[in-house]
Design a protein around this motif. Structure first.
Motif, PDB file in Angstrom:
ATOM      1  N   GLN A  36      14.844 -70.008  93.844  1.00  9.58           N
ATOM      2  CA  GLN A  36      14.315 -69.824  92.493  1.00  9.58           C
ATOM      3  C   GLN A  36      12.938 -70.465  92.335  1.00  9.58           C
ATOM      4  O   GLN A  36      12.051 -69.924  91.676  1.00  9.58           O
ATOM      5  CB  GLN A  36      15.284 -70.420  91.473  1.00  9.58           C
ATOM      6  CG  GLN A  36      16.554 -69.606  91.281  1.00  9.58           C
ATOM      7  CD  GLN A  36      17.532 -70.303  90.333  1.00  9.58           C
ATOM      8  OE1 GLN A  36      17.734 -71.514  90.414  1.00  9.58           O
ATOM      9  NE2 GLN A  36      18.121 -69.534  89.433  1.00  9.58           N
ATOM     10  N   ILE A  37      12.758 -71.628  92.946  1.00  7.40           N
ATOM     11  CA  ILE A  37      11.452 -72.296  92.883  1.00  7.40           C
ATOM     12  C   ILE A  37      10.401 -71.461  93.602  1.00  7.40           C
ATOM     13  O   ILE A  37       9.255 -71.340  93.136  1.00  7.40           O
ATOM     14  CB  ILE A  37      11.559 -73.716  93.474  1.00  7.40           C
ATOM     15  CG1 ILE A  37      12.448 -74.593  92.580  1.00  7.40           C
ATOM     16  CG2 ILE A  37      10.175 -74.350  93.629  1.00  7.40           C
ATOM     17  CD1 ILE A  37      12.804 -75.939  93.190  1.00  7.40           C
ATOM     18  N   ALA A  38      10.774 -70.877  94.744  1.00  8.24           N
ATOM     19  CA  ALA A  38       9.841 -70.013  95.472  1.00  8.24           C
ATOM     20  C   ALA A  38       9.417 -68.832  94.608  1.00  8.24           C
ATOM     21  O   ALA A  38       8.242 -68.433  94.593  1.00  8.24           O
ATOM     22  CB  ALA A  38      10.474 -69.530  96.773  1.00  8.24           C
ATOM     23  N   LYS A  39      10.348 -68.255  93.894  1.00  8.10           N
ATOM     24  CA  LYS A  39      10.021 -67.129  93.006  1.00  8.10           C
ATOM     25  C   LYS A  39       9.158 -67.592  91.838  1.00  8.10           C
ATOM     26  O   LYS A  39       8.294 -66.861  91.354  1.00  8.10           O
ATOM     27  CB  LYS A  39      11.301 -66.456  92.510  1.00  8.10           C
ATOM     28  CG  LYS A  39      11.074 -65.124  91.812  1.00  8.10           C
ATOM     29  CD  LYS A  39      12.376 -64.432  91.524  1.00  8.10           C
ATOM     30  CE  LYS A  39      13.047 -63.892  92.793  1.00  8.10           C
ATOM     31  NZ  LYS A  39      12.263 -62.763  93.385  1.00  8.10           N
ATOM     32  N   GLU A  40       9.385 -68.835  91.372  1.00  3.40           N
ATOM     33  CA  GLU A  40       8.572 -69.377  90.287  1.00  3.40           C
ATOM     34  C   GLU A  40       7.113 -69.526  90.717  1.00  3.40           C
ATOM     35  O   GLU A  40       6.191 -69.163  89.975  1.00  3.40           O
ATOM     36  CB  GLU A  40       9.135 -70.731  89.850  1.00  3.40           C
ATOM     37  CG  GLU A  40       8.403 -71.367  88.681  1.00  3.40           C
ATOM     38  CD  GLU A  40       8.705 -70.702  87.354  1.00  3.40           C
ATOM     39  OE1 GLU A  40       7.997 -70.997  86.380  1.00  3.40           O
ATOM     40  OE2 GLU A  40       9.658 -69.888  87.279  1.00  3.40           O
ATOM     41  N   ARG A  92      12.067 -76.245 105.502  1.00  2.00           N
ATOM     42  CA  ARG A  92      12.555 -74.897 105.222  1.00  2.00           C
ATOM     43  C   ARG A  92      11.446 -74.095 104.528  1.00  2.00           C
ATOM     44  O   ARG A  92      10.694 -74.637 103.708  1.00  2.00           O
ATOM     45  CB  ARG A  92      13.821 -74.939 104.361  1.00  2.00           C
ATOM     46  CG  ARG A  92      14.983 -75.611 105.076  1.00  2.00           C
ATOM     47  CD  ARG A  92      16.216 -75.744 104.196  1.00  2.00           C
ATOM     48  NE  ARG A  92      16.838 -74.459 103.932  1.00  2.00           N
ATOM     49  CZ  ARG A  92      17.980 -74.320 103.249  1.00  2.00           C
ATOM     50  NH1 ARG A  92      18.593 -75.398 102.753  1.00  2.00           N
ATOM     51  NH2 ARG A  92      18.498 -73.125 103.033  1.00  2.00           N
ATOM     52  N   ILE A  93      11.358 -72.820 104.866  1.00  2.00           N
ATOM     53  CA  ILE A  93      10.293 -71.943 104.368  1.00  2.00           C
ATOM     54  C   ILE A  93      10.925 -70.812 103.558  1.00  2.00           C
ATOM     55  O   ILE A  93      11.861 -70.154 104.021  1.00  2.00           O
ATOM     56  CB  ILE A  93       9.473 -71.339 105.524  1.00  2.00           C
ATOM     57  CG1 ILE A  93       8.913 -72.447 106.432  1.00  2.00           C
ATOM     58  CG2 ILE A  93       8.335 -70.474 104.990  1.00  2.00           C
ATOM     59  CD1 ILE A  93       8.242 -71.910 107.694  1.00  2.00           C
ATOM     60  N   PHE A  94      10.375 -70.559 102.366  1.00  2.12           N
ATOM     61  CA  PHE A  94      10.877 -69.498 101.506  1.00  2.12           C
ATOM     62  C   PHE A  94       9.737 -68.595 101.038  1.00  2.12           C
ATOM     63  O   PHE A  94       8.664 -69.086 100.656  1.00  2.12           O
ATOM     64  CB  PHE A  94      11.561 -70.077 100.264  1.00  2.12           C
ATOM     65  CG  PHE A  94      12.888 -70.728 100.539  1.00  2.12           C
ATOM     66  CD1 PHE A  94      14.075 -70.051 100.313  1.00  2.12           C
ATOM     67  CD2 PHE A  94      12.948 -72.028 101.033  1.00  2.12           C
ATOM     68  CE1 PHE A  94      15.299 -70.656 100.569  1.00  2.12           C
ATOM     69  CE2 PHE A  94      14.166 -72.643 101.281  1.00  2.12           C
ATOM     70  CZ  PHE A  94      15.346 -71.952 101.054  1.00  2.12           C
ATOM     71  N   THR A  95       9.975 -67.293 101.057  1.00  2.00           N
ATOM     72  CA  THR A  95       9.154 -66.343 100.320  1.00  2.00           C
ATOM     73  C   THR A  95       9.768 -66.214  98.925  1.00  2.00           C
ATOM     74  O   THR A  95      10.833 -66.788  98.658  1.00  2.00           O
ATOM     75  CB  THR A  95       9.133 -64.972 101.011  1.00  2.00           C
ATOM     76  OG1 THR A  95      10.371 -64.290 100.741  1.00  2.00           O
ATOM     77  CG2 THR A  95       8.939 -65.094 102.517  1.00  2.00           C
ATOM     78  N   PRO A  96       9.166 -65.453  98.019  1.00  3.93           N
ATOM     79  CA  PRO A  96       9.810 -65.245  96.721  1.00  3.93           C
ATOM     80  C   PRO A  96      11.168 -64.558  96.822  1.00  3.93           C
ATOM     81  O   PRO A  96      11.967 -64.634  95.882  1.00  3.93           O
ATOM     82  CB  PRO A  96       8.807 -64.366  95.967  1.00  3.93           C
ATOM     83  CG  PRO A  96       7.487 -64.726  96.558  1.00  3.93           C
ATOM     84  CD  PRO A  96       7.778 -64.930  98.025  1.00  3.93           C
ATOM     85  N   ASP A  97      11.457 -63.912  97.969  1.00  2.00           N
ATOM     86  CA  ASP A  97      12.692 -63.140  98.103  1.00  2.00           C
ATOM     87  C   ASP A  97      13.734 -63.745  99.017  1.00  2.00           C
ATOM     88  O   ASP A  97      14.928 -63.528  98.835  1.00  2.00           O
ATOM     89  CB  ASP A  97      12.370 -61.725  98.621  1.00  2.00           C
ATOM     90  CG  ASP A  97      11.793 -60.849  97.531  1.00  2.00           C
ATOM     91  OD1 ASP A  97      11.844 -61.254  96.359  1.00  2.00           O
ATOM     92  OD2 ASP A  97      11.271 -59.772  97.854  1.00  2.00           O
TER      93      ASP A  97
END
Length: 293
Positions: free
Chosen positions: A35-39, A61-66
């Motif tokens: 959720q933070i990545a999407k924010e 850890r690595i996140f895209t918005p999805d």
């Protein structure tokens, strides 16, 4: 938790690829990280899970918005920059090691211009896929198939995050590429779930060697301004196919001009027998820091 924003593969602030690096002070659920990545809605953000090392490296850890991904280039360099300046100020000569989904990725620091260092990450051994029909890729990019350089194959390459490497003849063709979303979506399902990297040996700036664009297999199929993982795949491709007829390449790659985020990535790569040594470098500029509420 604290967070930092940096521009990676940039020559100055507000260029390159944006990255947010967060330092949680308590355990976060994966769903909250997502959720933070999407924010943020950057191409990627990272979480440094602890200021203590595990097996000599920092858990990241690595996140895209999805979704969460096992490896990416500009997050590796940007996160290492934050670690060096926050957690390892007394260890200037040693690489920062990141524990990522693909394993450990070391990031080293070398002298650049003035007091701005160049960061280098060493990528994993590449894996190569089968050749892909140029007509299919031309349809996705909405270009004439004749604009593709037929001397070399279109194929998927991965040093941790896969790319379809597409050799084009001219800078003009690279600039005219535009993703056909429907065809790309079918390609991702039926052929290869990978971003698409197009390149040409013509450049905007004479000092550079290649011009690159990368179209991401993510929501909206957006264009990434600076892609370290994909350029590591490109370096592997150039060596494997002897595009430059060399076993060692040192290149300057420009990217991001089509999206107003001019970027410069450095390649230092070689092949000896079946072993590759793939290193991608660039500069990092801090932009902001704050507290995540």
């Amino acid at each position: 938790m604290q967070f930092y924003m940096v521009d990676v593969f940039a020559e100055r602030k507000y260029q390159g690829n944006q990255l947010a690096v967060l330092l949680p002070d308590k355990e976060l659920a994966t769903s909250e990280m997502q959720q933070i990545a999407k924010e943020f809605n950057f191409s990627e953000i990272t979480f440094i899970l602890s200021d203590r090392k595990t097996d000599g490296g920092y858990e990241v850890r690595i996140f895209t918005p999805d979704l969460e991904i096992p490896f990416a280039g500009h997050p590796s360099l940007g996160t290492a920059y934050v670690i060096r300046h926050l957690l390892e100020e007394d260890l200037k000569d040693e690489p920062v090691v990141l524990n990522l989904g693909v394993g450990q990725i070391p990031v080293s620091f070398s002298e650049g211009e003035g007091d701005i260092p160049v960061l280098w990450m060493k990528q994993k051994q590449p894996e190569f896929g089968a050749a892909i029909d140029p007509a299919v890729v031309a349809g996705i990019l909405q270009i004439d198939p004749e604009a593709i350089d037929a001397k070399y194959p279109i194929r998927t390459v991965s040093t941790g995050l896969p790319s379809v490497i597409v050799p084009l003849k001219t800078l003009d063709v690279v600039q005219r590429c535009a993703i056909h979303h429907g065809k790309f979506e079918r390609f991702l399902k039926d052929v290869a779930d990978a971003n698409i990297l197009v390149y040409a040996p013509e450049t905007i700036h004479e000092a550079n060697d290649l011009h690159v664009r990368v179209f991401v297999n993510d929501t909206g199929y957006y264009e990434d301004p600076a892609t370290g993982s994909a350029n590591g795949n490109l370096a592997s491709y150039l060596l494997e196919n002897r595009v430059l007829e060399k076993d060692r390449i040192e290149l300057r790659v420009e990217q991001g001009y089509s999206v107003g985020r001019d970027s410069l990535l450095l390649m230092d790569a070689s092949k000896s027998g079946e072993l590759f040594d793939i290193n991608i470098g660039g500069k990092v500029f801090p932009v902001a820091k704050g507290e995540w509420l």
